[in-house]
Design a protein around this motif. Structure first.
Motif, PDB file in Angstrom:
ATOM      1  N   LEU A   1       0.852  -1.182   0.000  1.00  0.00           N
ATOM      2  CA  LEU A   1       0.000   0.000   0.000  1.00  0.00           C
ATOM      3  C   LEU A   1       0.891   1.237   0.000  1.00  0.00           C
ATOM      4  CD1 LEU A   1      -3.028   0.878   0.247  1.00  0.00           C
ATOM      5  CD2 LEU A   1      -2.612   1.042   2.706  1.00  0.00           C
ATOM      6  N   CYS A   2       0.691   2.119  -0.969  1.00  0.00           N
ATOM      7  CA  CYS A   2       1.570   3.268  -1.155  1.00  0.00           C
ATOM      8  C   CYS A   2       0.749   4.544  -1.276  1.00  0.00           C
ATOM      9  CB  CYS A   2       2.403   3.118  -2.436  1.00  0.00           C
ATOM     10  SG  CYS A   2       3.000   1.466  -2.798  1.00  0.00           S
ATOM     11  N   GLY A   3       1.270   5.636  -0.757  1.00  0.00           N
ATOM     12  CA  GLY A   3       0.589   6.911  -0.977  1.00  0.00           C
ATOM     13  C   GLY A   3       0.626   7.828   0.218  1.00  0.00           C
ATOM     14  N   TYR A   4      -0.323   8.755   0.226  1.00  0.00           N
ATOM     15  CA  TYR A   4      -0.367   9.818   1.228  1.00  0.00           C
ATOM     16  C   TYR A   4      -1.585   9.675   2.133  1.00  0.00           C
ATOM     17  CZ  TYR A   4       3.085  12.491  -1.512  1.00  0.00           C
ATOM     18  OH  TYR A   4       4.209  12.916  -2.173  1.00  0.00           O
ATOM     19  N   SER A   5      -1.376   9.839   3.408  1.00  0.00           N
ATOM     20  CA  SER A   5      -2.496  10.080   4.306  1.00  0.00           C
ATOM     21  C   SER A   5      -3.035  11.477   4.015  1.00  0.00           C
ATOM     22  CB  SER A   5      -2.050   9.987   5.767  1.00  0.00           C
ATOM     23  OG  SER A   5      -1.544   8.706   6.067  1.00  0.00           O
ATOM     24  N   SER A   6      -4.291  11.719   4.341  1.00  0.00           N
ATOM     25  CA  SER A   6      -4.864  13.036   4.048  1.00  0.00           C
ATOM     26  C   SER A   6      -4.081  14.124   4.793  1.00  0.00           C
ATOM     27  CB  SER A   6      -6.343  13.074   4.441  1.00  0.00           C
ATOM     28  OG  SER A   6      -6.517  12.761   5.806  1.00  0.00           O
ATOM     29  N   GLY A   7      -3.711  15.152   4.037  1.00  0.00           N
ATOM     30  CA  GLY A   7      -2.980  16.271   4.615  1.00  0.00           C
ATOM     31  C   GLY A   7      -1.509  16.038   4.846  1.00  0.00           C
ATOM     32  N   ALA A   8      -0.978  14.853   4.497  1.00  0.00           N
ATOM     33  CA  ALA A   8       0.430  14.536   4.770  1.00  0.00           C
ATOM     34  C   ALA A   8       1.354  15.223   3.777  1.00  0.00           C
ATOM     35  CB  ALA A   8       0.652  13.032   4.724  1.00  0.00           C
ATOM     36  N   GLU A   9       2.541  15.562   4.243  1.00  0.00           N
ATOM     37  CA  GLU A   9       3.551  16.179   3.388  1.00  0.00           C
ATOM     38  C   GLU A   9       4.332  15.149   2.593  1.00  0.00           C
ATOM     39  OE1 GLU A   9       4.219  19.455   2.881  1.00  0.00           O
ATOM     40  OE2 GLU A   9       2.450  19.923   4.105  1.00  0.00           O
ATOM     41  N   GLN A  10       4.470  13.920   3.136  1.00  0.00           N
ATOM     42  CA  GLN A  10       5.271  12.883   2.507  1.00  0.00           C
ATOM     43  C   GLN A  10       4.476  11.574   2.441  1.00  0.00           C
ATOM     44  OE1 GLN A  10       8.235  13.375   1.176  1.00  0.00           O
ATOM     45  NE2 GLN A  10       8.479  15.476   1.895  1.00  0.00           N
ATOM     46  N   PRO A  11       4.793  10.721   1.460  1.00  0.00           N
ATOM     47  CA  PRO A  11       4.083   9.447   1.331  1.00  0.00           C
ATOM     48  C   PRO A  11       4.597   8.390   2.302  1.00  0.00           C
ATOM     49  CG  PRO A  11       5.707   9.631  -0.407  1.00  0.00           C
ATOM     50  CD  PRO A  11       5.758  10.930   0.366  1.00  0.00           C
ATOM     51  N   GLU A  12       3.900   7.257   2.341  1.00  0.00           N
ATOM     52  CA  GLU A  12       4.282   6.107   3.160  1.00  0.00           C
ATOM     53  C   GLU A  12       4.195   4.846   2.310  1.00  0.00           C
ATOM     54  OE1 GLU A  12       1.765   5.890   6.640  1.00  0.00           O
ATOM     55  OE2 GLU A  12       1.611   8.066   6.715  1.00  0.00           O
ATOM     56  N   LEU A  13       4.847   3.787   2.801  1.00  0.00           N
ATOM     57  CA  LEU A  13       4.777   2.460   2.184  1.00  0.00           C
ATOM     58  C   LEU A  13       4.449   1.443   3.265  1.00  0.00           C
ATOM     59  CD1 LEU A  13       5.217   0.349  -0.075  1.00  0.00           C
ATOM     60  CD2 LEU A  13       7.675   0.449   0.455  1.00  0.00           C
ATOM     61  N   TRP A  14       3.346   0.718   3.068  1.00  0.00           N
ATOM     62  CA  TRP A  14       2.901  -0.298   4.021  1.00  0.00           C
ATOM     63  C   TRP A  14       2.900  -1.676   3.362  1.00  0.00           C
ATOM     64  CZ3 TRP A  14       1.121   0.151   9.172  1.00  0.00           C
ATOM     65  CH2 TRP A  14       1.127   1.453   9.684  1.00  0.00           C
ATOM     66  N   ASP A  15       3.218  -2.684   4.158  1.00  0.00           N
ATOM     67  CA  ASP A  15       3.171  -4.076   3.719  1.00  0.00           C
ATOM     68  C   ASP A  15       1.973  -4.741   4.385  1.00  0.00           C
ATOM     69  OD1 ASP A  15       3.792  -6.567   2.703  1.00  0.00           O
ATOM     70  OD2 ASP A  15       5.271  -7.023   4.259  1.00  0.00           O
ATOM     71  N   VAL A  16       1.089  -5.333   3.569  1.00  0.00           N
ATOM     72  CA  VAL A  16      -0.096  -6.022   4.098  1.00  0.00           C
ATOM     73  C   VAL A  16      -0.043  -7.471   3.621  1.00  0.00           C
ATOM     74  CG1 VAL A  16      -2.597  -5.946   4.401  1.00  0.00           C
ATOM     75  CG2 VAL A  16      -1.343  -3.846   3.837  1.00  0.00           C
ATOM     76  N   PRO A  17       0.671  -8.347   4.325  1.00  0.00           N
ATOM     77  CA  PRO A  17       0.781  -9.741   3.904  1.00  0.00           C
ATOM     78  C   PRO A  17      -0.486 -10.523   4.241  1.00  0.00           C
ATOM     79  CG  PRO A  17       1.972  -9.413   5.953  1.00  0.00           C
ATOM     80  CD  PRO A  17       1.455  -8.061   5.546  1.00  0.00           C
TER      81      PRO A  17
ATOM     82  N   VAL B   1      -0.405  -8.999  10.610  1.00  0.00           N
ATOM     83  CA  VAL B   1      -0.936  -7.634  10.640  1.00  0.00           C
ATOM     84  C   VAL B   1      -0.100  -6.752   9.728  1.00  0.00           C
ATOM     85  CG1 VAL B   1      -1.832  -7.920  12.958  1.00  0.00           C
ATOM     86  CG2 VAL B   1       0.472  -6.984  12.635  1.00  0.00           C
ATOM     87  N   PRO B   2      -0.672  -5.652   9.222  1.00  0.00           N
ATOM     88  CA  PRO B   2       0.096  -4.732   8.377  1.00  0.00           C
ATOM     89  C   PRO B   2       1.267  -4.122   9.132  1.00  0.00           C
ATOM     90  CG  PRO B   2      -2.268  -4.296   8.195  1.00  0.00           C
ATOM     91  CD  PRO B   2      -2.086  -5.238   9.344  1.00  0.00           C
ATOM     92  N   LYS B   3       2.314  -3.799   8.401  1.00  0.00           N
ATOM     93  CA  LYS B   3       3.468  -3.125   9.009  1.00  0.00           C
ATOM     94  C   LYS B   3       3.981  -2.057   8.050  1.00  0.00           C
ATOM     95  CE  LYS B   3       6.847  -6.575   7.435  1.00  0.00           C
ATOM     96  NZ  LYS B   3       7.934  -7.501   7.865  1.00  0.00           N
ATOM     97  N   ILE B   4       4.461  -0.972   8.620  1.00  0.00           N
ATOM     98  CA  ILE B   4       4.983   0.112   7.803  1.00  0.00           C
ATOM     99  C   ILE B   4       6.407  -0.226   7.376  1.00  0.00           C
ATOM    100  CG2 ILE B   4       5.842   1.479   9.738  1.00  0.00           C
ATOM    101  CD1 ILE B   4       4.775   3.964   8.126  1.00  0.00           C
ATOM    102  N   ILE B   5       6.696  -0.052   6.089  1.00  0.00           N
ATOM    103  CA  ILE B   5       8.024  -0.323   5.545  1.00  0.00           C
ATOM    104  C   ILE B   5       8.827   0.961   5.436  1.00  0.00           C
ATOM    105  CG2 ILE B   5       9.285  -1.296   3.583  1.00  0.00           C
ATOM    106  CD1 ILE B   5       7.647  -3.307   5.198  1.00  0.00           C
ATOM    107  N   ARG B   6       8.178   2.022   4.971  1.00  0.00           N
ATOM    108  CA  ARG B   6       8.824   3.335   4.905  1.00  0.00           C
ATOM    109  C   ARG B   6       7.830   4.373   5.411  1.00  0.00           C
ATOM    110  NH1 ARG B   6      13.763   3.314   2.863  1.00  0.00           N
ATOM    111  NH2 ARG B   6      14.371   1.596   1.504  1.00  0.00           N
TER     112      ARG B   6
END
Length: 289
Positions: A138-154, A161-166
């Motif tokens: 899962l990749c992208g921006y939370s609402s209002g965020a300045e920078q994106p995130e990367l989540w792993d949902v195995p 459970v999901p974990k944040i990668i970046r």
């Protein structure tokens, strides 16, 4: 006809490149069907692995591993999930995302609930296949965020459970599916390096220490956080193309290949396709007016 496994496994390459200006998603299009003995029966090169998870929002997804749950493909299931998150599923109106108030973490939780609790458990019940593995990025921006995130949902039988990668402060490249070519390119070490040391009698803790030390010394710095988004796109394309060619010339089945799909997600432009395949001609299928 030889027996065919009831699951299909995309031996694939999916890539993300996260920089200050956004995140790039890229993937090949190969999907492989296997016989029950584990040998490849058939490879198709038109699978969909890259998605705009919610049209109009800065959220994308990549999938690898199992190409389906039960008799439904991950592509079709992702579009079912999109309907829920977009508020188009009358039975799940409470799933609709508020464009001004959502987080990638909450979306990752919904992704797990949909694929694992709703679909996986419904399809396999109390007797899930032990070897089932579906990766979902899962990749992208939370609402209002300045920078994106990367989540792993195995999605596995263990119900991980999901974990944040970046997180928003971390930049870099990630890849899944076929690791060998990129492991060698970025780390200077193949994926069998640890096994080679173990086979020579070294203890596991020492093997891991040696691997991490050498990878740190040999790693190739290919990403600068401030690089332009176009260069991040070209790097993601290069990573997928290199893996495709590595597999092609290796003495094995060509389980990575087909058209490359690329998308970029930035703060102001949102989710934009850079390169995409369609099974229909757009001029024969104009959008509804």
């Amino acid at each position: 006809m030889l027996p065919l496994s009831n699951r299909w496994w995309p031996m694939t390459i999916v890539v993300t490149v996260k920089i200050n200006d956004g995140i790039v998603l890229a993937a090949d299009s190969a999907t492989s069907f296997f016989r029950d003995d584990g040998n490849v029966l058939k490879i198709y090169n038109n699978a969909n692995k890259t998605f705009n998870l919610v049209k109009g929002l800065s959220i994308g997804a990549l999938t690898f591993g199992s190409g389906g749950i039960g008799s439904s493909s991950i592509s079709t299931l992702t579009k079912d999930l999109r309907r829920r998150l977009s508020g188009e599923d009358p039975a799940h109106l409470d799933w609709k995302l508020d464009p001004n108030n959502y987080t990638l973490e909450s979306v990752a939780s919904r992704v797990r609930e949909f694929f694992f609790e709703d679909k996986f458990l419904s399809a396999y019940g109390d007797n899930p296949p032990d070897d089932f593995m579906m990766g979902y990025k899962l990749c992208g921006y939370s609402s209002g965020a300045e920078q994106p995130e990367l989540w792993d949902v195995p999605i596995t039988a263990e119900g991980l459970v999901p974990k944040i990668i970046r997180d928003t402060s971390s930049c870099g490249a990630n890849w899944d599916g076929e690791y060998e070519a990129m492991d060698r390119l970025f780390f200077g070490l193949g994926s069998n390096f640890r096994l080679a040391l173990l086979n020579r009698g070294l203890p596991a803790d020492q093997v891991n220490e040696i691997y991490l030390g050498l990878a740190s010394e040999l790693s190739a710095p290919l990403i600068i956080p401030a690089m332009p988004i176009q260069d991040a796109i070209e790097l993601a394309r290069f990573m997928v193309e290199t893996t495709i060619r590595y597999v092609r010339f290796n003495l094995r089945s060509e389980t990575v290949g087909g058209p490359i799909e690329i998308a970029a997600i930035t703060k102001h432009e949102g989710f934009k396709w850079v390169q995409r395949k369609l099974f229909y001609q757009s001029d024969l299928n104009p959008p509804a007016g």
